[in-house]
Design an enzyme around this catalytic site. Sequence first.
Site, short mmCIF file in Angstrom:
data_model
loop_
_atom_site.label_atom_id
_atom_site.label_comp_id
_atom_site.label_asym_id
_atom_site.label_seq_id
_atom_site.Cartn_x
_atom_site.Cartn_y
_atom_site.Cartn_z
N LYS A 205 20.89 17.94 45.86
CA LYS A 205 21.03 17.89 44.41
C LYS A 205 22.20 16.98 44.02
O LYS A 205 22.09 16.13 43.16
CB LYS A 205 21.23 19.31 43.88
CG LYS A 205 21.35 19.38 42.38
CD LYS A 205 21.46 20.83 41.94
CE LYS A 205 21.85 20.88 40.47
NZ LYS A 205 22.13 22.23 40.03
N GLU A 211 27.43 17.33 55.05
CA GLU A 211 26.49 17.53 56.15
C GLU A 211 25.25 16.67 55.97
O GLU A 211 24.77 16.01 56.90
CB GLU A 211 26.06 19.01 56.22
CG GLU A 211 27.14 19.98 56.66
CD GLU A 211 27.92 20.57 55.49
OE1 GLU A 211 28.03 19.90 54.44
OE2 GLU A 211 28.42 21.70 55.65
N GLY A 266 20.90 25.11 43.18
CA GLY A 266 20.46 24.83 44.55
C GLY A 266 19.66 25.96 45.17
O GLY A 266 18.58 25.76 45.73
N ARG A 267 20.17 27.19 45.05
CA ARG A 267 19.49 28.31 45.72
C ARG A 267 18.27 28.79 44.96
O ARG A 267 17.60 29.72 45.37
CB ARG A 267 20.48 29.45 45.98
CG ARG A 267 21.27 29.91 44.76
CD ARG A 267 22.44 30.80 45.15
NE ARG A 267 23.30 31.11 44.02
CZ ARG A 267 24.31 30.36 43.61
NH1 ARG A 267 24.58 29.22 44.25
NH2 ARG A 267 25.07 30.73 42.60
N GLU A 352 25.74 34.10 47.57
CA GLU A 352 26.34 32.95 46.88
C GLU A 352 26.28 33.16 45.36
O GLU A 352 27.10 32.64 44.61
CB GLU A 352 25.62 31.64 47.27
CG GLU A 352 26.47 30.40 46.98
CD GLU A 352 25.83 29.10 47.43
OE1 GLU A 352 24.68 28.82 47.03
OE2 GLU A 352 26.47 28.33 48.17
N HIS A 383 15.38 47.56 68.79
CA HIS A 383 15.90 47.61 70.16
C HIS A 383 17.30 47.04 70.21
O HIS A 383 17.76 46.59 71.26
CB HIS A 383 14.94 46.86 71.09
CG HIS A 383 13.56 47.46 71.03
ND1 HIS A 383 13.20 48.54 71.78
CD2 HIS A 383 12.51 47.18 70.22
CE1 HIS A 383 11.96 48.89 71.47
NE2 HIS A 383 11.52 48.09 70.51
N LYS A 511 35.55 23.22 51.85
CA LYS A 511 35.15 21.81 51.86
C LYS A 511 36.38 20.92 51.66
O LYS A 511 36.58 19.94 52.37
CB LYS A 511 34.17 21.51 50.72
CG LYS A 511 32.79 22.10 50.86
CD LYS A 511 31.91 21.61 49.72
CE LYS A 511 30.64 22.41 49.59
NZ LYS A 511 29.84 22.05 48.44
#
Length: 542
Positions: A205, A211, A266-267, A352, A383, A511
């Site tokens: 965006k 990254e 974004g999310r 977030e 398990h 960041k």
Amino acid sequence: MSFDVWSSAVWQNLVAQAKLPLNLRQEFAADPARAERFTLEACGITLDYSKNLITTGIWQNLLQLAEASPLAHKRQQMFAGDKINTSENRSVWHTALRAPLGGDLTLDGVEISAEISQCHAQMYDLVNQLNAQTYLGYTGQVITDLIWIGIGGSLLGPQMAAEALTPYNISPVKIHFAGNIDGAVVSDVVKPLDPATTLVFVASKSFGTEETKQNALAVRQWFIDNGADKAAIARHFWATSSNIKAAAEFGIESSNILPMWDWVGGRYSLWSAIGFPLCLMLGVSQFNQLLAGAHAMDQHFLQAPLAQNMPVILALLGVWYINGLGCQAQALLPYSHYLRLLPSYVQQLDMESNGKSVNIDGDALNEATAPVIWGDAGTNGQHAYHQLLHQSALAIPADFILPIKPAHDLQDHHLRLAAHCFAQTQALMQGKTLAEATAEVKATGASDEQAAILAPHKVSPGNKPSNTLLLPELSPFYLGALIALYEHKVFVQGVLWDINSFDQWGVELGKQLSTPIYQVLSGQQQHGFDASTEQLIARFSR
Ligand code: F6P
């Protein structure tokens, strides 16, 4: 003035009730209608919330809390495209992306339906070309692979949903996701691929995320190292971004940039061009089913009375556990291999959005907000960490999610999977008393003395809360509805906590601090970090 949940009389009443004993076994025994009363269906999804630590009285109070809150007003504001993300002065309008087009969608005087339609048209055109294998690469070969580069909301949604809808994949193009800045990811992704048959999508965006930029640069270099020139790269690189300038500066042709809008967080962006990989693997009509499922849940959220409103119910239960009973975690346990990435997706969505400690006006909150979301596909966890769910002193509410119809032919596997899912919720709720454990041990022929030693280890306290969500099947429609359900749950909780669920300033500090550290690691002189960080840098660099 905003509504103060915590000083309201109804909340004080709830606080008093939180101190009273409540035994789920007894509640079920005393009330044969409990399961039916605390179950509802919406958009085909069934929610059984009867195994929660609520009585009818507690539940009525929780509903009153929602009723007294500004939920109805804020919900209306969100669906109208109002700027409810106040710290970023943005609208929050992901719901517009899944609404049938042609309605009245005006933002700041601009009719956005046309923009959404144009974006869809561009997406669908590329999808159709790739799936028909008519989009050829720079050597004239058919495109066989797509690398999707993005992180956080620009990756988790399409990756989770692509995994979830594996059986619906109709595309000849193989999709590879690259998110982490750990170079192992991009190295492994490109290793088996050929640039001549690979299309690359840079999904960001902001088009400023380190990254994503770093991974995009590495993949572009891989093209160059394999002989691709500028024109070849222009043909093979696409982007989706709201920062058209930065995408163009990176070298992506303007005709290859699909828009993102600042009114889509974004999310919450799975429904935008960030959903491109899904659209590719599903084809246009199945992708539209995903949107339709989410839209159906939007309508349910808008129209259903609070007592029958599934996102509201999940949200109220969460508030009850976090603020009423002091629970700090929430497990998400899909009994579906294909839904195994859902916990990671909901982690970002919930943590977030609501992991905040100031209210919408910037004043400190006195109460806890978002829970720690964690989980994995059942039965694997049985398990491993379910031991803690059953016998530790912690109370961790859990959502169990099970598709009724499997996506495979191994019917007996599916019956066993379902049996385990239901048995877990039952075991958590009813537990095993000392008397039951003692009888069980003695039934094996053990003496009274032996039983007295072993039985306490077998006791499960029970009274551990869970929801069970049943999906008719894990289809695009029901997945869309399920995702929207969790989106709206998070929204409702944000309203009750009076926070802005749509910014994420907390992620910025890390960041910012990584830049000077990177400068030192890459050979530039700079010091003044704390002693631990200095030491770590020194050890890493020697
Ligand atoms: O760092 C957090 C975040 O901003 C998320 O909110 C977002 O989904 C992700 O990074 C990726 O951002 P972008 O799409 O701008 O690269």
